[in-house]
Design a protein around this motif. Structure first.
Motif, PDB file in Angstrom:
ATOM      1  N   PRO A 157     -22.338  10.317  31.896  1.00  0.00           N
ATOM      2  CA  PRO A 157     -21.616  11.012  30.819  1.00  0.00           C
ATOM      3  C   PRO A 157     -20.108  10.933  31.039  1.00  0.00           C
ATOM      4  N   GLU A 158     -19.346  11.311  30.026  1.00  0.00           N
ATOM      5  CA  GLU A 158     -17.883  11.241  30.111  1.00  0.00           C
ATOM      6  C   GLU A 158     -17.319  12.188  31.167  1.00  0.00           C
ATOM      7  N   ASN A 159     -18.031  13.265  31.454  1.00  0.00           N
ATOM      8  CA  ASN A 159     -17.543  14.239  32.439  1.00  0.00           C
ATOM      9  C   ASN A 159     -18.150  14.006  33.824  1.00  0.00           C
ATOM     10  N   TYR A 160     -18.615  12.796  34.079  1.00  0.00           N
ATOM     11  CA  TYR A 160     -19.300  12.488  35.334  1.00  0.00           C
ATOM     12  C   TYR A 160     -18.392  12.710  36.539  1.00  0.00           C
ATOM     13  N   LYS A 161     -18.932  13.374  37.536  1.00  0.00           N
ATOM     14  CA  LYS A 161     -18.215  13.649  38.781  1.00  0.00           C
ATOM     15  C   LYS A 161     -19.118  13.295  39.949  1.00  0.00           C
ATOM     16  N   SER A 162     -18.565  12.612  40.937  1.00  0.00           N
ATOM     17  CA  SER A 162     -19.347  12.244  42.114  1.00  0.00           C
ATOM     18  C   SER A 162     -18.415  12.227  43.320  1.00  0.00           C
ATOM     19  N   THR A 163     -18.864  11.595  44.396  1.00  0.00           N
ATOM     20  CA  THR A 163     -18.043  11.451  45.599  1.00  0.00           C
ATOM     21  C   THR A 163     -17.770   9.972  45.828  1.00  0.00           C
ATOM     22  N   TRP A 164     -16.697   9.688  46.531  1.00  0.00           N
ATOM     23  CA  TRP A 164     -16.391   8.290  46.827  1.00  0.00           C
ATOM     24  C   TRP A 164     -17.405   7.687  47.796  1.00  0.00           C
ATOM     25  N   THR A 165     -18.065   8.530  48.573  1.00  0.00           N
ATOM     26  CA  THR A 165     -19.133   8.029  49.443  1.00  0.00           C
ATOM     27  C   THR A 165     -20.263   7.441  48.609  1.00  0.00           C
ATOM     28  N   GLU A 166     -20.640   8.144  47.535  1.00  0.00           N
ATOM     29  CA  GLU A 166     -21.701   7.649  46.656  1.00  0.00           C
ATOM     30  C   GLU A 166     -21.270   6.364  45.945  1.00  0.00           C
ATOM     31  N   ILE A 167     -20.035   6.315  45.504  1.00  0.00           N
ATOM     32  CA  ILE A 167     -19.547   5.122  44.812  1.00  0.00           C
ATOM     33  C   ILE A 167     -19.496   3.940  45.777  1.00  0.00           C
ATOM     34  N   SER A 168     -19.033   4.193  46.994  1.00  0.00           N
ATOM     35  CA  SER A 168     -18.982   3.133  48.005  1.00  0.00           C
ATOM     36  C   SER A 168     -20.370   2.570  48.273  1.00  0.00           C
ATOM     37  N   ARG A 169     -21.357   3.469  48.370  1.00  0.00           N
ATOM     38  CA  ARG A 169     -22.730   3.026  48.621  1.00  0.00           C
ATOM     39  C   ARG A 169     -23.237   2.146  47.473  1.00  0.00           C
ATOM     40  N   ALA A 170     -22.979   2.571  46.240  1.00  0.00           N
ATOM     41  CA  ALA A 170     -23.458   1.824  45.075  1.00  0.00           C
ATOM     42  C   ALA A 170     -22.815   0.443  44.992  1.00  0.00           C
ATOM     43  N   VAL A 171     -21.501   0.382  45.208  1.00  0.00           N
ATOM     44  CA  VAL A 171     -20.789  -0.893  45.101  1.00  0.00           C
ATOM     45  C   VAL A 171     -21.199  -1.837  46.228  1.00  0.00           C
ATOM     46  N   ARG A 172     -21.334  -1.300  47.436  1.00  0.00           N
ATOM     47  CA  ARG A 172     -21.731  -2.151  48.568  1.00  0.00           C
ATOM     48  C   ARG A 172     -23.146  -2.689  48.376  1.00  0.00           C
ATOM     49  N   LEU A 173     -24.064  -1.843  47.890  1.00  0.00           N
ATOM     50  CA  LEU A 173     -25.427  -2.307  47.660  1.00  0.00           C
ATOM     51  C   LEU A 173     -25.435  -3.421  46.617  1.00  0.00           C
ATOM     52  N   ALA A 174     -24.698  -3.225  45.520  1.00  0.00           N
ATOM     53  CA  ALA A 174     -24.640  -4.253  44.479  1.00  0.00           C
ATOM     54  C   ALA A 174     -24.110  -5.562  45.046  1.00  0.00           C
ATOM     55  N   ASN A 175     -23.065  -5.469  45.848  1.00  0.00           N
ATOM     56  CA  ASN A 175     -22.474  -6.669  46.439  1.00  0.00           C
ATOM     57  C   ASN A 175     -23.453  -7.367  47.383  1.00  0.00           C
ATOM     58  N   SER A 176     -24.259  -6.580  48.105  1.00  0.00           N
ATOM     59  CA  SER A 176     -25.194  -7.160  49.077  1.00  0.00           C
ATOM     60  C   SER A 176     -26.315  -7.951  48.411  1.00  0.00           C
ATOM     61  N   VAL A 177     -26.584  -7.669  47.131  1.00  0.00           N
ATOM     62  CA  VAL A 177     -27.625  -8.414  46.405  1.00  0.00           C
ATOM     63  C   VAL A 177     -27.005  -9.302  45.323  1.00  0.00           C
ATOM     64  N   ARG A 178     -25.731  -9.646  45.514  1.00  0.00           N
ATOM     65  CA  ARG A 178     -25.006 -10.574  44.635  1.00  0.00           C
ATOM     66  C   ARG A 178     -24.957 -10.087  43.183  1.00  0.00           C
ATOM     67  N   LYS A 179     -24.659  -8.801  43.028  1.00  0.00           N
ATOM     68  CA  LYS A 179     -24.532  -8.229  41.694  1.00  0.00           C
ATOM     69  C   LYS A 179     -23.223  -7.457  41.588  1.00  0.00           C
ATOM     70  N   GLN A 180     -22.812  -7.203  40.361  1.00  0.00           N
ATOM     71  CA  GLN A 180     -21.615  -6.412  40.117  1.00  0.00           C
ATOM     72  C   GLN A 180     -22.025  -5.022  39.649  1.00  0.00           C
ATOM     73  N   MET A 181     -21.291  -4.009  40.133  1.00  0.00           N
ATOM     74  CA  MET A 181     -21.618  -2.624  39.802  1.00  0.00           C
ATOM     75  C   MET A 181     -20.828  -2.191  38.574  1.00  0.00           C
ATOM     76  N   ILE A 182     -21.574  -1.827  37.536  1.00  0.00           N
ATOM     77  CA  ILE A 182     -20.972  -1.434  36.266  1.00  0.00           C
ATOM     78  C   ILE A 182     -21.385  -0.001  35.937  1.00  0.00           C
ATOM     79  N   PHE A 183     -20.418   0.814  35.556  1.00  0.00           N
ATOM     80  CA  PHE A 183     -20.708   2.168  35.097  1.00  0.00           C
ATOM     81  C   PHE A 183     -20.545   2.207  33.585  1.00  0.00           C
TER      82      PHE A 183
END
Length: 344
Positions: free
Chosen positions: A301-327
């Motif tokens: 949603p537009e008011n989405y709030k998370s932590t940079w730890t969660e974002i780091s995990r998502a981006v690193r996982l995407a990169n590890s399987v040769r994908k791009q992380m899109i929100f």
């Protein structure tokens, strides 16, 4: 000759010293024949031994200068870590004079008099909240520059991300309508209708359960009902509104995910579940079997709030399987933001 503390900056009055420090790295701003340095710039020059700073005739140590910066500028220590790292990498990094938060980063070998900045760099602590609305506002406000985020962890290590609005396009032609019955079960549906099943298989919707039988998610069911298929719960026919009401009890965010799913389909893309990758969708640009899914899409949603730890995990996982992380930000419209690790 040493620089002197003046208000919340350091001023070098000696013309030759001022010009030398400005020309060698483009630090500060020249005002007549004097050089005015931001405390971040002055701290860096003191650290590398290029400048001495005095106050009331006494030398100001690096420790004292940093203490002063922390009192005067919010986020000083994080900003300094990022500024220092980029300068040590050989980049010209400038602090915008209009009070804009962040740094202007020039292309390697570039200079302010001959080049425009390539990036606006934001310095962020890993403990700061991740607010998607703030990220979106930053992208909207940077003009022709690109956005780079420098995240400092608790040990002072830095991770850099390139962040941009992103649009995906695929090769799949979207069907205008579907006909046939869908049997709604618990948290999924089944298509026993042979003709409809074949059409779904051709369009990579659902999962083949057995020959000419397809299993659907609740979201895929809603998509098909909106396009003309009939949802049956027992002997009762469900309208789209009734089905959504039923599905929301099981999957509260179904409308938001459906919004993104429809947009992806209309762009010629093939969205499939991304559960194994910790996201809502893995997305194909071409027919499944002709290539891998290059994107992971998470709908928020537009008011989405998370932590940079969660974002780091998502981006690193995407990169590890040769994908791009899109929100995918689903609100009155839908925007896609790509967050990608980078090395400056």
């Amino acid at each position: 000759m040493a620089g002197r503390i003046s208000s919340n900056e350091v001023v070098i009055d000696n013309p030759s010293e001022a010009i030398r420090n400005y020309n060698k790295g483009y630090f500060g701003r020249m005002v007549g024949e004097t050089l005015h340095l931001h405390l971040i710039e002055a701290t860096f020059l003191v650290e590398i031994g290029r400048v001495e700073v005095e106050r009331d005739g006494k030398t100001v140590t690096l420790n004292e200068l940093m203490d002063m910066g922390i009192k005067v500028h919010p986020n000083f220590e994080i900003s300094y870590l990022v500024f220092r790292d980029l300068r040590q990498r050989g980049y010209v990094v400038r602090i915008p004079q209009d009070g804009e938060d962040g740094f202007d980063l020039y292309p390697r070998g570039g200079a302010p008099h001959s080049h425009s900045p390539t990036y606006l760099v934001k310095a962020i602590s890993e403990r700061s909240p991740f607010l998607i609305l703030r990220i979106s506002d930053w992208i909207n406000g940077i003009g022709k520059r690109k956005l780079m985020l420098g995240i400092a962890d608790e040990e002072g290590d830095l991770t850099y991300y390139s962040v941009k609005f992103f649009r995906m396009r695929g090769k799949m032609k979207e069907e205008e309508s579907y006909e046939g019955n869908i049997t709604v079960m618990g948290d999924r549906s089944m298509v026993w209708d042979e003709e409809l099943s074949k059409k779904l298989q051709e369009n990579f919707i659902g999962r083949t359960f057995e020959e000419n039988v397809v299993q659907l998610s609740l979201m895929e069911t809603a998509y098909l009902v909106e396009k003309g298929a009939t949802a049956m719960k027992g002997n009762k026919k469900l309208s789209l509104k009734s089905f959504i009401k039923y599905a929301k009890k099981i999957q509260p965010d179904i409308e938001r995910r459906l919004y993104a799913y429809k947009d992806l389909r209309s762009s010629g893309l093939i969205p499939k579940t991304g559960f194994k990758f910790g996201s809502h969708f893995r997305v194909y640009r071409e027919h499944i079997g002709e290539g891998h899914a290059p994107y992971l899409v998470h709908v928020i949603p537009e008011n989405y709030k998370s932590t940079w730890t969660e974002i780091s995990r998502a981006v690193r996982l995407a990169n590890s399987v040769r994908k791009q992380m899109i929100f995918a930000i689903a609100g009155s419209g839908i925007d896609y933001i790509r967050i990608k690790r980078m090395t400056p």
